[in-house]
Scaffold this active site. Sequence first.
Site, PDB file in Angstrom:
ATOM      1  N   ASN A  43      -6.384   0.389  -7.546  1.00 51.55           N
ATOM      2  CA  ASN A  43      -6.403  -0.570  -6.449  1.00 51.55           C
ATOM      3  C   ASN A  43      -6.777  -1.911  -7.083  1.00 51.55           C
ATOM      4  O   ASN A  43      -7.240  -1.967  -8.219  1.00 51.55           O
ATOM      5  CB  ASN A  43      -7.421  -0.149  -5.390  1.00 51.55           C
ATOM      6  CG  ASN A  43      -7.354  -1.042  -4.173  1.00 51.55           C
ATOM      7  OD1 ASN A  43      -6.268  -1.375  -3.699  1.00 51.55           O
ATOM      8  ND2 ASN A  43      -8.514  -1.463  -3.671  1.00 51.55           N
ATOM      9  N   TYR A  86       0.838  -1.203   0.000  1.00 51.65           N
ATOM     10  CA  TYR A  86       0.000   0.000   0.000  1.00 51.65           C
ATOM     11  C   TYR A  86       0.870   1.250   0.000  1.00 51.65           C
ATOM     12  O   TYR A  86       1.919   1.297   0.658  1.00 51.65           O
ATOM     13  CB  TYR A  86      -0.873   0.041   1.261  1.00 51.65           C
ATOM     14  CG  TYR A  86      -1.953  -1.004   1.342  1.00 51.65           C
ATOM     15  CD1 TYR A  86      -2.651  -1.417   0.213  1.00 51.65           C
ATOM     16  CD2 TYR A  86      -2.296  -1.562   2.569  1.00 51.65           C
ATOM     17  CE1 TYR A  86      -3.659  -2.369   0.317  1.00 51.65           C
ATOM     18  CE2 TYR A  86      -3.313  -2.509   2.679  1.00 51.65           C
ATOM     19  CZ  TYR A  86      -3.981  -2.906   1.540  1.00 51.65           C
ATOM     20  OH  TYR A  86      -4.982  -3.826   1.646  1.00 51.65           O
ATOM     21  N   ARG A 128      -6.051   6.862  -8.862  1.00 48.09           N
ATOM     22  CA  ARG A 128      -5.144   5.817  -8.395  1.00 48.09           C
ATOM     23  C   ARG A 128      -5.725   4.476  -8.787  1.00 48.09           C
ATOM     24  O   ARG A 128      -6.888   4.379  -9.156  1.00 48.09           O
ATOM     25  CB  ARG A 128      -4.940   5.890  -6.872  1.00 48.09           C
ATOM     26  CG  ARG A 128      -6.168   5.539  -6.064  1.00 48.09           C
ATOM     27  CD  ARG A 128      -5.927   5.714  -4.560  1.00 48.09           C
ATOM     28  NE  ARG A 128      -5.092   4.663  -4.004  1.00 48.09           N
ATOM     29  CZ  ARG A 128      -5.570   3.570  -3.405  1.00 48.09           C
ATOM     30  NH1 ARG A 128      -6.867   3.365  -3.307  1.00 48.09           N
ATOM     31  NH2 ARG A 128      -4.749   2.674  -2.904  1.00 48.09           N
ATOM     32  N   LYS A 144      -7.669  -9.401   1.176  1.00 46.87           N
ATOM     33  CA  LYS A 144      -8.208  -9.437  -0.173  1.00 46.87           C
ATOM     34  C   LYS A 144      -8.912 -10.762  -0.474  1.00 46.87           C
ATOM     35  O   LYS A 144      -9.473 -10.931  -1.556  1.00 46.87           O
ATOM     36  CB  LYS A 144      -7.089  -9.180  -1.193  1.00 46.87           C
ATOM     37  CG  LYS A 144      -6.597  -7.723  -1.164  1.00 46.87           C
ATOM     38  CD  LYS A 144      -5.389  -7.518  -2.082  1.00 46.87           C
ATOM     39  CE  LYS A 144      -4.775  -6.139  -1.930  1.00 46.87           C
ATOM     40  NZ  LYS A 144      -5.528  -5.064  -2.591  1.00 46.87           N
ATOM     41  N   GLU A 197      -9.395  -1.739  -9.887  1.00 44.52           N
ATOM     42  CA  GLU A 197     -10.266  -0.568  -9.771  1.00 44.52           C
ATOM     43  C   GLU A 197      -9.496   0.677 -10.194  1.00 44.52           C
ATOM     44  O   GLU A 197      -8.439   0.979  -9.627  1.00 44.52           O
ATOM     45  CB  GLU A 197     -10.714  -0.380  -8.320  1.00 44.52           C
ATOM     46  CG  GLU A 197     -11.588  -1.501  -7.813  1.00 44.52           C
ATOM     47  CD  GLU A 197     -11.883  -1.382  -6.319  1.00 44.52           C
ATOM     48  OE1 GLU A 197     -12.757  -2.122  -5.842  1.00 44.52           O
ATOM     49  OE2 GLU A 197     -11.235  -0.559  -5.625  1.00 44.52           O
TER      50      GLU A 197
HETATM   51  C1  HEM Z   1     -12.835   9.418  -0.738  1.00 42.50           C
HETATM   52  C2  HEM Z   1     -12.392   8.451  -1.410  1.00 42.50           C
HETATM   53  C3  HEM Z   1     -12.319   7.027  -0.912  1.00 42.50           C
HETATM   54  C4  HEM Z   1     -13.325   6.183  -0.587  1.00 42.50           C
HETATM   55  C5  HEM Z   1     -14.819   6.488  -0.649  1.00 42.50           C
HETATM   56  C6  HEM Z   1     -12.731   4.941  -0.189  1.00 42.50           C
HETATM   57  C7  HEM Z   1     -13.444   3.832   0.230  1.00 42.50           C
HETATM   58  C8  HEM Z   1     -12.892   2.622   0.574  1.00 42.50           C
HETATM   59  C9  HEM Z   1     -13.625   1.484   1.041  1.00 42.50           C
HETATM   60  C10 HEM Z   1     -15.147   1.447   1.231  1.00 42.50           C
HETATM   61  C11 HEM Z   1     -12.751   0.472   1.265  1.00 42.50           C
HETATM   62  C12 HEM Z   1     -13.094  -0.919   1.768  1.00 42.50           C
HETATM   63  C13 HEM Z   1     -12.903  -0.996   3.257  1.00 42.50           C
HETATM   64  C14 HEM Z   1     -13.492  -2.275   3.832  1.00 42.50           C
HETATM   65  O1  HEM Z   1     -12.802  -3.301   3.838  1.00 42.50           O
HETATM   66  O2  HEM Z   1     -14.655  -2.231   4.279  1.00 42.50           O
HETATM   67  C15 HEM Z   1     -11.443   0.984   0.939  1.00 42.50           C
HETATM   68  C16 HEM Z   1     -10.275   0.258   1.020  1.00 42.50           C
HETATM   69  C17 HEM Z   1      -9.012   0.825   0.831  1.00 42.50           C
HETATM   70  N1  HEM Z   1      -8.727   2.142   0.586  1.00 42.50           N
HETATM   71 FE1  HEM Z   1     -10.036   3.603   0.217  1.00 42.50          FE
HETATM   72  N2  HEM Z   1     -11.386   5.037  -0.265  1.00 42.50           N
HETATM   73  C18 HEM Z   1     -11.082   6.307  -0.706  1.00 42.50           C
HETATM   74  C19 HEM Z   1      -9.837   6.838  -0.922  1.00 42.50           C
HETATM   75  C20 HEM Z   1      -8.667   6.170  -0.703  1.00 42.50           C
HETATM   76  C21 HEM Z   1      -7.372   6.734  -0.953  1.00 42.50           C
HETATM   77  C22 HEM Z   1      -7.085   8.123  -1.507  1.00 42.50           C
HETATM   78  C23 HEM Z   1      -6.471   5.801  -0.617  1.00 42.50           C
HETATM   79  C24 HEM Z   1      -4.996   6.036  -0.758  1.00 42.50           C
HETATM   80  C25 HEM Z   1      -4.041   5.397  -0.300  1.00 42.50           C
HETATM   81  C26 HEM Z   1      -7.205   4.630  -0.160  1.00 42.50           C
HETATM   82  C27 HEM Z   1      -6.658   3.431   0.256  1.00 42.50           C
HETATM   83  C28 HEM Z   1      -7.360   2.271   0.499  1.00 42.50           C
HETATM   84  C29 HEM Z   1      -6.737   0.976   0.682  1.00 42.50           C
HETATM   85  C30 HEM Z   1      -5.242   0.691   0.635  1.00 42.50           C
HETATM   86  C31 HEM Z   1      -7.768   0.059   0.873  1.00 42.50           C
HETATM   87  C32 HEM Z   1      -7.633  -1.458   1.001  1.00 42.50           C
HETATM   88  C33 HEM Z   1      -7.896  -1.999  -0.384  1.00 42.50           C
HETATM   89  C34 HEM Z   1      -7.504  -3.415  -0.686  1.00 42.50           C
HETATM   90  O3  HEM Z   1      -6.465  -3.907  -0.219  1.00 42.50           O
HETATM   91  O4  HEM Z   1      -8.207  -4.045  -1.498  1.00 42.50           O
HETATM   92  N3  HEM Z   1      -8.540   4.901  -0.222  1.00 42.50           N
HETATM   93  N4  HEM Z   1     -11.562   2.298   0.528  1.00 42.50           N
END
Ligand code: HEM
Lengths: 355, 320
Positions: A225, A37, A223, A317, A265
Amino acid sequence: MTIQFNEETFRDDYTFKNSDWAIQRFPFPFHEDSYMYSVNMEQHRGGPEGSIYEKRFDVDEHYVAEMRDRAMVLADDPLRCQSLPHMTLAGWDLLELIMVSKSEDYPDLFELHRDGDQWRWVNKPLGIDDTFTFLDETTLPYGPMEYITRQAQGDFCVLDQRDDNLWMDAGTVTTQADWSLDFDIGMNFFEWHAPVPLAHEKGIFVRALKFLLNIQQGSPARRLNWTMTVNPLLDTSPENYHKWGIQKTTITPDNIGQKQHLRVELQTFFRLPRSNALVFPIRCYLCNFDDMMTMPKWGRRLHRVIRDLPEELATYKGFIDNRPMMLDYLAKFDDGLPTSPGIWPDKDSEPPLQA
Amino acid sequence: MSGAEKIDVTVTEIVAVNELVTRFKFERTDGGLLPTFSGGAHTVVEMKDGAITRMNPYSLMSDPMDQSAYTISVRRDDEGRGGSLFMHNNVSVGDKMVISYPVNLFSLDLRAKKQLFIAGGIGITPFLSQIKQMERLGGAWELHYACRNAALGSYVDELLSAHPYEAHVYYDDEKQAIALEELLNGQPVGTHVYVCGPKGMINWVRATTEKLGWPREAVHYEEFLAPQPGKPFEVKLAVSNKVIQVGEDESLLEAMERSGVDAPYLCRGGACGQCETRVIDYSGNFIHRDHWLEDDEHASGEKIMPCVSRFEGKTLVLDR
Ligand code: HEM
Ligand code: FES
């Protein structure tokens, strides 16, 4: 270029497939042979011609089928689309952003004709030709956010910005990687990210939020993911885990190349002008392992990334149980040669797989 | 590149509102439409003042939905470093200028049951666009506007005739004052307060709301600081490996830009946090003027906001 829309499904018989064009432009998310990450944000200002970065909202061969799948999810579960009362203005902002972007970027597919508040929207792939009054909800069949996100690929979170935080106060979420809008509605940036491992400790979310709060009109960001999905399923929601979770056990060495998909994504961020809200479109691209292995660089790299991924990430994941079988498959595509930097396949310069 | 996206505009109208305040109208030079914005947003206006490029933030006061033109009002500050004097003395109709995309650090909380606006002097400008937004979308609001006297009360007549029930005006010279406690106590639950004006007024409203137990999230304020002149000083920029001189009439941020260093910024008024810079070493005194850093951060000597803050002393080394 005219797009040939696929006749395909993301459920039951899973007839989803990627054309050669779609495989070549698949957003392979790894720019090096390992993954962790990071605050991997960059400006969203176009990209190489034909790539998924080129347009503000990418439209591809899956468009019509994805919109059909979304309509089915919403028919079964209306709570996949929610908008708190103060977010209606942001919904209009989003409707305008998508209509303007799509009609400018794909004039052969979409048209927007504006005469003051009287707008006419033509969506040729979906056979829509509607006239309505901007900012008057009674002139549309749904609220503005629902109306336009039924016509745009990917999930949409619409975040209110206040108290130096972002709040998940609206969204349409039907193609998510195992999280729920109905659960997260009203939460702030730190609350909805609570389940993510390792990233909090690294200070990633504090820095990411600071970046997002400062995204300004006219300067969108993006970005990538990723995660793993068995079968080309769009709707991998907690609400339906009982339907898709079990499918992870159907993988065998014989079918893994066809059934196992890398799910990527493309996440973008736009400041919305009238509401000062932020919209976060999350566009999902699926590619099965067999198709990905047609790019020698991706074959070599995917093996190394999956092999070396920290256990916490593979668990979060959801593919820790299948990782050994994935590695058996992927090892055959890794001959140990070095890979070029960056995400692009570099088909012309990367050597073919050495026997 | 730092800052928000830029727009090329032409000045199409200049109106003297009163002895101190002048209104400027900008239209896109290419004839196209300007972006819509949200009430309370500002734009940063670039002024080519001889060798110096000044960039000052001004609240947009026009209708946020009107894409044909933006208007701002500039109060002449005879003691300042000249940004407002430049606008008053050197800008004419037909001039081409560069402004930034709208940025909003003072947006309405759209959940509020009612918006209560408190303005002092030129602090009226962000409320003019917010009022237009409220009128367009519907929703309860009320304005309490204090000015020195009738002659200097910008837009008082327009406000009172268009909104006789919502707008309330107070003249200092006539010893009229906002009865703040009463006003606050009389508000329905779910009201949000917004204050823009001189520092004393902002502090007064913040302290009073706190005393009366208003939730912190329901109190919003904006004060743009114009950078103040001061004694020249020298700065070493460690990353760019440069030693630069900050002149009497320029800010530290402007001096960095003049030396070709691409330093981050957004508001240039001490409010957004973008320009925050780490101090590596110093011997002397900081003149902190921003609203961004906390008091303990000011005292620590570890950070400075170059858009408005200065330094007096022997050595200052920055991580930039
Ligand atoms: C406002 C914008 C964003 C929204 C609405 C959002 C929403 C989410 C949601 C709903 C999850 C899933 C969490 C769960 O397990 O329930 C997630 C995971 C994650 N988000 Fe965000 N996120 C946003 C921006 C960002 C940004 C800018 C980063 C930058 C580093 C980030 C990093 C992550 C990471 C690393 C995960 C874990 C994903 C994975 O390993 O599959 N997010 N995010
Ligand atoms: S630029 Fe906004 S605080 Fe300095």
